[in-house]
Design a protein around this motif. Structure first.
Motif, mmCIF file in Angstrom:
data_model
loop_
_atom_site.group_PDB
_atom_site.id
_atom_site.type_symbol
_atom_site.label_atom_id
_atom_site.label_comp_id
_atom_site.label_asym_id
_atom_site.label_seq_id
_atom_site.Cartn_x
_atom_site.Cartn_y
_atom_site.Cartn_z
ATOM 1 N N GLY A 29 0.841 -1.183 0.000
ATOM 2 C CA GLY A 29 0.000 0.000 0.000
ATOM 3 C C GLY A 29 0.879 1.236 0.000
ATOM 4 N N VAL A 30 0.771 2.057 -1.037
ATOM 5 C CA VAL A 30 1.617 3.246 -1.173
ATOM 6 C C VAL A 30 0.799 4.483 -0.836
ATOM 7 C CG1 VAL A 30 3.024 4.616 -2.757
ATOM 8 C CG2 VAL A 30 3.064 2.121 -2.894
ATOM 9 N N SER A 31 1.237 5.196 0.190
ATOM 10 C CA SER A 31 0.439 6.289 0.746
ATOM 11 C C SER A 31 0.932 7.678 0.385
ATOM 12 C CB SER A 31 0.437 6.174 2.277
ATOM 13 O OG SER A 31 1.765 6.366 2.778
ATOM 14 N N CYS A 52 1.605 -2.160 -6.515
ATOM 15 C CA CYS A 52 1.419 -1.001 -5.645
ATOM 16 C C CYS A 52 -0.049 -0.600 -5.652
ATOM 17 C CB CYS A 52 2.276 0.168 -6.120
ATOM 18 S SG CYS A 52 4.047 -0.107 -6.013
ATOM 19 N N LEU A 53 -0.656 -0.580 -4.480
ATOM 20 C CA LEU A 53 -2.050 -0.157 -4.370
ATOM 21 C C LEU A 53 -2.111 1.268 -3.815
ATOM 22 C CD1 LEU A 53 -4.031 -3.214 -2.951
ATOM 23 C CD2 LEU A 53 -3.415 -2.672 -5.315
ATOM 24 N N GLU A 54 -2.848 2.108 -4.493
ATOM 25 C CA GLU A 54 -3.117 3.464 -4.008
ATOM 26 C C GLU A 54 -4.582 3.486 -3.622
ATOM 27 O OE1 GLU A 54 -4.091 7.423 -3.554
ATOM 28 O OE2 GLU A 54 -4.688 6.536 -5.467
ATOM 29 N N MET A 55 -4.862 3.677 -2.315
ATOM 30 C CA MET A 55 -6.204 3.450 -1.783
ATOM 31 C C MET A 55 -6.695 4.652 -0.970
ATOM 32 S SD MET A 55 -5.479 -0.453 -0.414
ATOM 33 C CE MET A 55 -3.934 0.024 0.383
ATOM 34 N N PRO A 56 -7.045 5.732 -1.637
ATOM 35 C CA PRO A 56 -7.461 6.922 -0.888
ATOM 36 C C PRO A 56 -8.808 6.749 -0.192
ATOM 37 C CG PRO A 56 -7.836 7.227 -3.238
ATOM 38 C CD PRO A 56 -7.099 5.930 -3.094
ATOM 39 N N ILE A 57 -8.880 7.320 1.002
ATOM 40 C CA ILE A 57 -10.148 7.439 1.739
ATOM 41 C C ILE A 57 -10.196 8.882 2.249
ATOM 42 C CG2 ILE A 57 -11.580 6.622 3.642
ATOM 43 C CD1 ILE A 57 -10.030 3.991 3.580
ATOM 44 N N HIS A 58 -10.890 9.728 1.529
ATOM 45 C CA HIS A 58 -10.914 11.165 1.847
ATOM 46 C C HIS A 58 -9.486 11.699 2.005
ATOM 47 C CE1 HIS A 58 -15.245 11.399 2.232
ATOM 48 N NE2 HIS A 58 -15.250 10.361 3.056
ATOM 49 N N GLN A 59 -8.581 11.275 1.109
ATOM 50 C CA GLN A 59 -7.177 11.649 1.226
ATOM 51 C C GLN A 59 -6.937 13.031 0.657
ATOM 52 O OE1 GLN A 59 -6.612 8.560 2.386
ATOM 53 N NE2 GLN A 59 -4.937 9.468 3.552
ATOM 54 N N TYR A 78 11.508 -0.022 -12.886
ATOM 55 C CA TYR A 78 11.345 -1.475 -12.753
ATOM 56 C C TYR A 78 10.103 -1.915 -13.535
ATOM 57 C CZ TYR A 78 14.477 -0.517 -8.840
ATOM 58 O OH TYR A 78 15.528 -0.084 -8.059
ATOM 59 N N SER A 79 10.324 -2.724 -14.568
ATOM 60 C CA SER A 79 9.230 -3.103 -15.467
ATOM 61 C C SER A 79 8.213 -4.029 -14.810
ATOM 62 C CB SER A 79 9.803 -3.782 -16.721
ATOM 63 O OG SER A 79 10.537 -4.955 -16.370
ATOM 64 N N GLN A 80 8.589 -4.674 -13.692
ATOM 65 C CA GLN A 80 7.686 -5.631 -13.051
ATOM 66 C C GLN A 80 6.792 -4.969 -12.001
ATOM 67 O OE1 GLN A 80 10.665 -5.057 -11.963
ATOM 68 N NE2 GLN A 80 10.940 -5.600 -9.828
ATOM 69 N N VAL A 81 6.862 -3.647 -11.896
ATOM 70 C CA VAL A 81 6.013 -2.904 -10.950
ATOM 71 C C VAL A 81 4.713 -2.512 -11.636
ATOM 72 C CG1 VAL A 81 5.787 -0.793 -9.584
ATOM 73 C CG2 VAL A 81 7.960 -2.046 -9.610
ATOM 74 N N HIS A 82 3.601 -2.740 -10.954
ATOM 75 C CA HIS A 82 2.279 -2.395 -11.483
ATOM 76 C C HIS A 82 1.498 -1.613 -10.439
ATOM 77 C CE1 HIS A 82 3.077 -5.254 -14.739
ATOM 78 N NE2 HIS A 82 3.513 -6.086 -13.797
ATOM 79 N N ILE A 83 0.474 -0.948 -10.878
ATOM 80 C CA ILE A 83 -0.344 -0.134 -9.973
ATOM 81 C C ILE A 83 -1.814 -0.476 -10.140
ATOM 82 C CG2 ILE A 83 -0.384 1.736 -11.674
ATOM 83 C CD1 ILE A 83 -0.857 3.716 -9.413
ATOM 84 N N VAL A 84 -2.526 -0.475 -9.025
ATOM 85 C CA VAL A 84 -3.982 -0.522 -9.038
ATOM 86 C C VAL A 84 -4.469 0.586 -8.109
ATOM 87 C CG1 VAL A 84 -6.054 -1.825 -8.441
ATOM 88 C CG2 VAL A 84 -4.112 -2.995 -9.509
ATOM 89 N N GLN A 85 -5.355 1.414 -8.610
ATOM 90 C CA GLN A 85 -5.954 2.473 -7.800
ATOM 91 C C GLN A 85 -7.358 2.044 -7.371
ATOM 92 O OE1 GLN A 85 -4.731 5.667 -10.907
ATOM 93 N NE2 GLN A 85 -5.069 6.803 -8.992
ATOM 94 N N ILE A 86 -7.589 2.066 -6.086
ATOM 95 C CA ILE A 86 -8.884 1.682 -5.529
ATOM 96 C C ILE A 86 -9.392 2.824 -4.663
ATOM 97 C CG2 ILE A 86 -10.167 -0.005 -4.179
ATOM 98 C CD1 ILE A 86 -8.887 -1.278 -6.551
ATOM 99 N N ASN A 87 -10.443 3.472 -5.092
ATOM 100 C CA ASN A 87 -11.020 4.546 -4.293
ATOM 101 C C ASN A 87 -11.928 3.931 -3.217
ATOM 102 O OD1 ASN A 87 -12.014 6.889 -3.216
ATOM 103 N ND2 ASN A 87 -13.272 7.423 -4.994
#
Length: 265
Positions: A29-31, A52-59, A78-87
């Motif tokens: 979790g990346v904050s 890497c998950l970006e998970m804002p909660i009223h951020q 790094y080519s093996q790094v991926h991101i998912v954004q979850i609000n």
């Protein structure tokens, strides 16, 4: 601190642990804070898959931007790094709406702050299970073993802790060595659980260097009577939090049944 060797040691430890566990990599979790930036970068240096998950909660917008900029930088390296954004804001708001109102507003706010961390933990484990990954914790030594500044079964709910033997000041050394963005290094540490600008120091009442000093003094069996002024104040803050949060830092207590009560023949 021999920073380069420390980094190599952590990266090797991560690779070996993942290999023994039979997983493909890590989810983090990346904050937008320094601890998650360092942890995600160390995981990426293994060459294994990193989600890497970006998970804002009223951020705040600044926290979100720092997180996204860091992940973009990681992906470029790094080519093996991926991101998912979850609000998670709508999920959090729906939960609040479903919960009964209480009169103790201060306690309610603390409970809801911890709920944010637990929603994120649940999300991390969801993606970990889907992708055969381990949840990498982002806690440092002062938070995890000094003052217990984390949420039980929230950011404390992880599979492994790469930087939990590093003091906060040492995390900054590693961050500088790794080339972490300056805006992350310069940002005041915050848990980001309140929806405002309060920092860790605002909540704790002491800075991380002060807490590291108190942690060392406690290890040397000092007491508050050994100090005066600000040092005494900081030491009391440390001891209060250390004692109050033992339930987080110690293993879960197990009620052991006497053998004679079980083997009654």
């Amino acid at each position: 601190m021999q920073t380069e060797k420390v980094v190599d040691h952590i990266v090797d430890w991560l690779k070996n642990y993942a290999s023994q566990a039979g997983v493909e990599g890590f989810v983090v979790g990346v904050s937008g804070g320094i601890d998650s930036a360092v942890t995600s970068t160390l995981c990426a240096k293994t060459g294994l898959k990193v989600l890497c998950l970006e998970m804002p909660i009223h951020q705040s917008e600044s926290q979100v931007n720092r997180a996204l900029n860091h992940i973009d930088w990681l992906k470029s390296q790094y080519s093996q790094v991926h991101i998912v954004q979850i609000n998670l804001t709508p999920v959090f708001d729906s939960l609040i709406a479903a919960l009964p109102k209480v009169h103790k507003e201060e306690e309610r706010f603390m409970s809801l702050a911890n709920t944010r961390a637990r929603l994120r933990m649940t999300t991390l484990y969801y993606f970990a299970a889907l992708n055969k990954l381990l949840v990498a914790g982002t806690g440092n030594k002062v938070e995890d073993f000094g003052v217990g500044f984390f949420t039980k079964y929230g950011d404390g709910g992880v599979d492994l802790s790469p930087i939990a033997d590093l003091l906060k000041t040492e995390v900054y050394e590693v961050a500088n060595y790794l080339g972490i963005h300056k805006d992350i290094i310069d940002a005041p540490p915050t848990d980001g659980l309140w929806g405002d600008d309060r920092t860790d120091e605002d909540q704790i009442g002491a800075s991380y260097p002060e807490l590291e000093w108190a942690m060392q003094m406690d290890k040397e069996n000092k007491t508050s009577t050994d100090f005066i002024g600000r040092e005494q104040e900081v030491f009391k803050i440390y001891k209060h939090l250390n004692n109050a949060n033992k339930h987080k830092m110690d293993p879960i207590p197990v009620c052991t049944i006497p053998k004679e009560l079980i083997n009654s023949l």
